[in-house]
Each structure stands twice: as structure tokens, then as C-alpha cells.
Design a protein around this motif. Sequence first.
Motif, PDB file in Angstrom:
ATOM      1  N   TYR A  84       0.848  -1.200   0.000  1.00 34.32           N
ATOM      2  CA  TYR A  84       0.000   0.000   0.000  1.00 34.32           C
ATOM      3  C   TYR A  84       0.881   1.247   0.000  1.00 34.32           C
ATOM      4  N   HIS A  85       0.315   2.349  -0.449  1.00 34.17           N
ATOM      5  CA  HIS A  85       1.021   3.632  -0.408  1.00 34.17           C
ATOM      6  C   HIS A  85       0.554   4.424   0.803  1.00 34.17           C
ATOM      7  N   ALA A 121      -8.949   0.032   2.226  1.00 34.77           N
ATOM      8  CA  ALA A 121      -8.500   1.324   2.742  1.00 34.77           C
ATOM      9  C   ALA A 121      -9.642   2.348   2.871  1.00 34.77           C
ATOM     10  N   ARG A 152      -2.999   4.158   5.189  1.00 27.23           N
ATOM     11  CA  ARG A 152      -3.473   3.685   3.873  1.00 27.23           C
ATOM     12  C   ARG A 152      -4.655   4.511   3.373  1.00 27.23           C
ATOM     13  N   THR A 205      -7.739   0.138  -9.619  1.00 28.16           N
ATOM     14  CA  THR A 205      -6.994   0.959  -8.660  1.00 28.16           C
ATOM     15  C   THR A 205      -5.511   0.562  -8.585  1.00 28.16           C
TER      16      THR A 205
HETATM   17  O1  C5P Z   1      -7.712  -1.216   0.024  1.00 31.19           O
HETATM   18  P1  C5P Z   1      -8.208  -1.483  -1.360  1.00 31.19           P
HETATM   19  O2  C5P Z   1      -8.491  -2.940  -1.582  1.00 31.19           O
HETATM   20  O3  C5P Z   1      -9.334  -0.612  -1.764  1.00 31.19           O
HETATM   21  O4  C5P Z   1      -6.993  -1.108  -2.305  1.00 31.19           O
HETATM   22  C1  C5P Z   1      -6.930  -1.577  -3.631  1.00 31.19           C
HETATM   23  C2  C5P Z   1      -5.498  -1.448  -4.134  1.00 31.19           C
HETATM   24  O5  C5P Z   1      -5.156  -0.059  -4.283  1.00 31.19           O
HETATM   25  C3  C5P Z   1      -4.427  -2.015  -3.229  1.00 31.19           C
HETATM   26  O6  C5P Z   1      -4.253  -3.393  -3.430  1.00 31.19           O
HETATM   27  C4  C5P Z   1      -3.196  -1.217  -3.666  1.00 31.19           C
HETATM   28  O7  C5P Z   1      -2.676  -1.731  -4.861  1.00 31.19           O
HETATM   29  C5  C5P Z   1      -3.788   0.155  -3.987  1.00 31.19           C
HETATM   30  N1  C5P Z   1      -3.681   1.072  -2.847  1.00 31.19           N
HETATM   31  C6  C5P Z   1      -2.427   1.567  -2.500  1.00 31.19           C
HETATM   32  N2  C5P Z   1      -2.310   2.403  -1.428  1.00 31.19           N
HETATM   33  C7  C5P Z   1      -3.396   2.776  -0.707  1.00 31.19           C
HETATM   34  C8  C5P Z   1      -4.686   2.314  -1.047  1.00 31.19           C
HETATM   35  C9  C5P Z   1      -4.788   1.448  -2.129  1.00 31.19           C
HETATM   36  O8  C5P Z   1      -1.432   1.251  -3.160  1.00 31.19           O
HETATM   37  N3  C5P Z   1      -3.218   3.582   0.344  1.00 31.19           N
END
Ligand code: C5P
Length: 312
Positions: A32-33, A146, A162, A188
Motif C-alpha cells: 500500500y502507499h 483502505a 493507507r 486501482t
Molecule cells: O484497500 P483497497 O483494496 O481498496 O486497495 C486496492 C489497491 O489499491 C491495493 O491493493 C493497492 O494496490 C492500492 N492502494 C495503494 N495504497 C493505498 C490504497 C490502495 O497502493 N493507500
Amino acid sequence: MTTVAAPTEVHTRAPGKINVFLAVGDLQPDGYHELATAYQAVSLYEDVRARRSDDFTVQVTGGPGVDVAGVPTDDSNLALRAARLLASTTGYQGGVDLRIEKCVPVAGGMGGGSADAAAALLACDALWQTGLGRDDLLHLAAELGADVPFAFSGGTAVGTGRGDELSPALAKGQFQWVLALADFGLSTPTVYRELDEHRRRHQGDIGPVRQPVVDTGVLQALRAGDAGLLAETMHNDLQAPALHLEPGLSAVLELGESNGALAGVVSGSGPTVAFLAPDLDGALELQIALSAARLTVVRATGPVHGARVVAD
Ligand code: C5P
């Protein structure tokens, strides 16, 4: 002692969101970022109806303009995952039949799947009478994605970590949004990956990625209910990679901004483009102009409440 009969069906509703500001930091070891974002919940909702069942099943239908063809109905469905997570956490032995009606665009960057998960958590919690508190539910929400805690709590909030570590932000008044929906989705993870690749390619020019923070002007604009100031300070680090992947979105942004929008921004990882209008009349005019250009357009206002039980 009076006992309340367990309900046979619970209807809940959770909102979609716009990231009015989104700064993306470095990729962390967990994939995650690190983010600093200002979320606003808007008046496009996901409705979930939960009924007791022995199994875990889900059916999905789309509201006006929402194509649900790409939404999985197997165990990867985020609402079903939410229900299963709640059951395993609380030791509930039965299952649930979920019916979801989606009005948030699918794979549009507005957190529709996250809203499904938040609404499903709340619905199953009420249906099964688990007795979990709000903090426990928010904790489960963060495990699901997130954006899920924000869909649960709604309103206006700053998200860090996140995007799941929330602090409420003061907000006044209502903002008028016009949303241009795309007839395609964006993944995403692909958009985040495109941002990373861009940063790697241009490391020499842009230097190290800075610690993300929400611009104070954004918080001031939200606190004052000042659409003009919000328009000046809106920003999304995922916009450039989304435009790189889908160059046609640039023309959509230009069209809105030349038809009375104070500003436009790609919502989350896109491809929905969110235009901020000066007021309701401005929003109606913009909706007409964009519809005349054959775009699929919906209006929404924000902020609105988070996941709620609906009394039918
Ligand atoms: O948390 P969620 O399943 O919605 O996130 C989908 C994707 O988005 C994650 O697997 C990641 O690749 C990316 N993401 C990220 N950093 C975040 C939120 C999402 O890299 N803070």
C-alpha cells in the motif's frame, strides 16, 4: 425484562465518496502507499438488504446509469467478504443473503465496493445482533479495504496511513457536484502502479517522494463551506497516471471547466470526473451541457452521513 425480536431483514445504506484532495507517498512494504487525503461522502448510495440464510449469497442490481456487469457475485464480492469476516470474528454460525442496489459507479474511483462492504457490515451486525461496538466494526472495515472505514463513518474526514486512519474534518454547508461517469472502469492497483512507474522514470527531475500532507487551504475551504477556495486547492496525485492510462479524460475535464465548473478532478483512481459547481443552478447548467455532449452525468451533494440503517 423486554427482549427485542431479531429482525428478519435489515436495510442499510452507505455513500460513495470523492477525494477532494489526495497526496500519495511512497509504496510501503505491505503493497500500500502512504496517503494523505480529504474525503467527502456524497449523495450517491449503495443500498444493502440482508436476510438470514444458511449460506452466504449476494445479488447485485444497478441503479440509473450504473452497469453492474463487472461486479463479482462469488466469494470475492467485498460485501460477502464483509459478512464472512463479521461471522468469523463473532462466531456467528449462520449465513446471509445480501441484495445490493448500486448507485455509485462501478470501478469509478468513488468507493462503491467499499460502501457495499460498510453497508453489509452494518446490516449483518444488526441482523445477527452481534453486539459489536462501532470501534470494532471500524476495525473490521479497515481489514476489508483502505476506503471502507470512511464509507462507514461518512461526512468529511482526513485519511492518513493507507487512507483508513480517519480524523473528522470540520465542514460547513453543502457542496454541489456534477459527476461525469465513464463507460469503462480503471483498476486501482494499475493506477497506483502507473504513478510509481512515472516517479521511477522521472526520479532525477522530481526528487524523492515527500511525506504526504493535506493542504491547509483544503481544510479551510471545507470548514468555511467555500466552493471557490476548494476549487483552487483540490488536487489528486492519481489524476496524472489516470489521464496517462485514459487520455480521453483530459477532454472531459476541459469540457466541464469550460461550461461553468469551478474545477474538475479525477475522483480517486478514476475514471469518474468530479466537477465542483458554484451552486445548484450552476450544477444544473453544467449537467445539461455535459449531457448534451453525450456524457453520462449525475449530480450529487456532499457531505452526507455514513452507513446507516434505513427504516422501511
Ligand atoms: O484497500 P483497497 O483494496 O481498496 O486497495 C486496492 C489497491 O489499491 C491495493 O491493493 C493497492 O494496490 C492500492 N492502494 C495503494 N495504497 C493505498 C490504497 C490502495 O497502493 N493507500
